[in-house]
Scaffold this motif. Structure first.
Motif, short mmCIF file in Angstrom:
data_model
loop_
_atom_site.label_atom_id
_atom_site.label_comp_id
_atom_site.label_asym_id
_atom_site.label_seq_id
_atom_site.Cartn_x
_atom_site.Cartn_y
_atom_site.Cartn_z
N ARG A 45 0.84 -1.20 0.00
CA ARG A 45 0.00 0.00 0.00
C ARG A 45 0.87 1.25 0.00
O ARG A 45 1.98 1.26 0.54
CB ARG A 45 -0.92 0.02 1.22
N ALA A 46 0.36 2.31 -0.59
CA ALA A 46 1.09 3.57 -0.66
C ALA A 46 1.44 4.06 0.74
O ALA A 46 0.62 4.00 1.65
CB ALA A 46 0.24 4.62 -1.39
N PHE A 47 2.66 4.56 0.88
CA PHE A 47 3.10 5.05 2.19
C PHE A 47 3.72 6.44 2.12
O PHE A 47 3.30 7.34 2.83
CB PHE A 47 4.09 4.07 2.83
N SER A 48 4.73 6.64 1.26
CA SER A 48 5.39 7.94 1.24
C SER A 48 6.02 8.22 -0.12
O SER A 48 6.31 7.31 -0.89
CB SER A 48 6.48 8.02 2.32
N ILE A 49 6.20 9.51 -0.38
CA ILE A 49 7.02 9.97 -1.49
C ILE A 49 8.35 10.42 -0.89
O ILE A 49 8.38 11.30 -0.03
CB ILE A 49 6.36 11.14 -2.25
N GLY A 82 28.74 12.96 -2.88
CA GLY A 82 28.57 11.56 -3.24
C GLY A 82 27.84 10.73 -2.21
O GLY A 82 27.79 9.49 -2.34
N ARG A 83 27.24 11.37 -1.19
CA ARG A 83 26.48 10.64 -0.19
C ARG A 83 25.17 11.38 0.06
O ARG A 83 25.04 12.57 -0.22
CB ARG A 83 27.28 10.50 1.11
N ILE A 84 24.21 10.67 0.60
CA ILE A 84 22.89 11.24 0.83
C ILE A 84 22.94 12.14 2.06
O ILE A 84 23.40 11.73 3.13
CB ILE A 84 21.84 10.13 1.02
N SER A 85 22.47 13.37 1.89
CA SER A 85 22.52 14.34 2.98
C SER A 85 21.15 14.60 3.60
O SER A 85 21.08 15.13 4.71
CB SER A 85 23.09 15.67 2.48
N ARG A 86 20.09 14.24 2.89
CA ARG A 86 18.76 14.44 3.47
C ARG A 86 17.79 13.44 2.86
O ARG A 86 17.81 13.18 1.66
CB ARG A 86 18.23 15.86 3.23
N LEU A 87 16.94 12.89 3.72
CA LEU A 87 15.84 12.02 3.32
C LEU A 87 14.56 12.68 3.79
O LEU A 87 14.38 12.90 4.99
CB LEU A 87 15.97 10.64 3.97
N THR A 88 13.68 13.00 2.88
CA THR A 88 12.40 13.60 3.24
C THR A 88 11.29 12.67 2.77
O THR A 88 11.16 12.41 1.57
CB THR A 88 12.22 14.99 2.62
N HIS A 89 10.54 12.13 3.72
CA HIS A 89 9.45 11.19 3.42
C HIS A 89 8.13 11.94 3.59
O HIS A 89 7.77 12.32 4.71
CB HIS A 89 9.47 10.00 4.38
N PHE A 90 7.41 12.17 2.50
CA PHE A 90 6.13 12.86 2.56
C PHE A 90 5.02 11.82 2.67
O PHE A 90 4.83 11.01 1.76
CB PHE A 90 5.93 13.72 1.31
N LEU A 91 4.29 11.87 3.78
CA LEU A 91 3.29 10.84 4.07
C LEU A 91 1.88 11.24 3.65
O LEU A 91 0.92 10.59 4.04
CB LEU A 91 3.30 10.52 5.57
N ASP A 92 1.75 12.27 2.85
CA ASP A 92 0.44 12.70 2.35
C ASP A 92 0.06 11.79 1.18
O ASP A 92 0.61 11.90 0.08
CB ASP A 92 0.51 14.16 1.90
N LEU A 93 -0.88 10.88 1.41
CA LEU A 93 -1.22 9.88 0.39
C LEU A 93 -1.88 10.49 -0.84
O LEU A 93 -1.94 9.85 -1.89
CB LEU A 93 -2.11 8.80 1.00
N ARG A 94 -2.38 11.72 -0.73
CA ARG A 94 -2.96 12.38 -1.91
C ARG A 94 -1.91 12.57 -3.01
O ARG A 94 -2.24 12.67 -4.20
CB ARG A 94 -3.53 13.74 -1.54
N LEU A 95 -0.64 12.61 -2.61
CA LEU A 95 0.43 12.85 -3.57
C LEU A 95 0.56 11.72 -4.59
O LEU A 95 0.99 11.94 -5.72
CB LEU A 95 1.76 13.05 -2.85
#
Length: 319
Positions: free
Chosen positions: A282-286, A294-307
């Protein structure tokens, strides 16, 4: 009725993407931006007899769009990213409480970016999540001036005409907006640019590690000072080790997730589907990823399922 360029809905519709990009930068929300553009085109169609051709159709539409956006912003608090809020959340386990605040939302590239390659590079940078969040610190009219002058490259006299202001007033507003924006950026952690589509190796390794839920491999892809947030919840974590603890603890429900690659805010992004007890996922996040060195500096998980619908994605994936 005199026939003008504003006479048909088809002529107006040709401006939808660039107007949506403008409204998104102004409002920080893809949903608000689409509503604003729909209202703009409706007002233009209804008021087409009042378009006398003294300005271009594009200028006329931007005038209407600016007024619509300013009306929407009147009395509304600014949208933000969790990283704007100061200290990391503590304790971590309490972070998934009641959603709070209005957050800057991601936007599909196709909704806001031009097709012209010559315009694409500048447009991509101006819809980066961090830049759009920084814009929200500006008073609405200063925000409009900065977008029109520095992003869309309008002349000062054109902006003055659009806003019914003098050229000196526009130049003054632009100077204040630039100073405020510089201060906002100086006060924010160095998160680097958004992950570029060319960074396929880093994205491939992240997707592989997440699919296997190999936390050690995931943490190895993060900068030591990486941050993670989950709008609309008022939480963010700082540090690769802290993010790893979260993934092993409260975030363990992400084990077994499926990731679908998408593009958002001028860069690569991911749609996350968590396992559904009833079967499938099921849909969870964008997820938006920023990269630096060369490395990940931020992870932003948007939990608005309308997206998910806005990105053209289904709410559920079969097994």
């Amino acid at each position: 009725m005199t026939t003008t360029a504003a006479s048909t809905p088809t002529d107006l519709e040709a401006f939808r993407v660039e107007l949506t990009g403008y409204a998104y930068r102004m409002l920080g929300s893809v949903f608000d931006a689409e509503d604003a553009v729909q209202e703009t085109l409706l007002r233009a169609w209804r008021g087409r007899d009042g378009f006398d051709g003294r300005s271009s159709l594009r200028t006329w539409l931007y005038r209407i769009a600016t007024n619509v956006c300013l009306d929407l912003l009147r009395g509304r608090g600014r949208r933000a990213l969790p990283v704007d809020l100061g200290a990391p959340s503590a304790p971590v386990a309490a972070s998934l409480g009641t959603p709070a605040g209005d957050w800057v939302e991601p936007v599909p590239d196709a909704a806001v970016l031009p097709a012209d390659p010559a315009e694409l590079a500048v447009a991509r940078e101006s819809v980066r999540l961090a830049f759009v969040a920084a814009l929200q610190h500006l008073p609405p009219r200063q925000r409009a001036v900065l977008i029109l002058r520095d992003v869309l490259r309008w002349r000062a006299d054109e902006v003055a005409d659009l806003l019914d202001a003098s050229v000196p007033a526009v130049n003054s507003a632009l100077q204040r907006a630039r100073a405020t924006l510089a201060g906002v950026r100086d006060g924010r952690p160095d998160l680097g640019p958004a992950l570029d589509p060319a960074d396929r190796d880093l994205l491939d390794r992240y997707v592989d590690a997440f699919a296997r839920y190999d936390i050690d491999a995931l943490v190895a892809l993060l900068r030591d000072d990486a941050v993670q947030s989950m709008p609309p919840y008022p939480m963010w974590l700082r540090g690769a080790a802290e993010i790893g603890r979260w993934l092993r603890g409260p975030g363990a429900g992400c084990r077994g997730s499926r990731l679908v690659r998408i593009t958002a805010n001028g860069g690569s992004a991911l749609a996350q589907y968590r396992p559904d007890p009833a079967g499938g996922h099921r849909a969870f996040s964008i997820q938006l990823l920023d990269v630096s060195g060369g490395r990940i500096s931020r992870l932003t998980h948007f939990l608005d399922l309308r997206l998910f619908a806005r990105f053209g994605l289904p709410p559920h994936l079969d097994s």
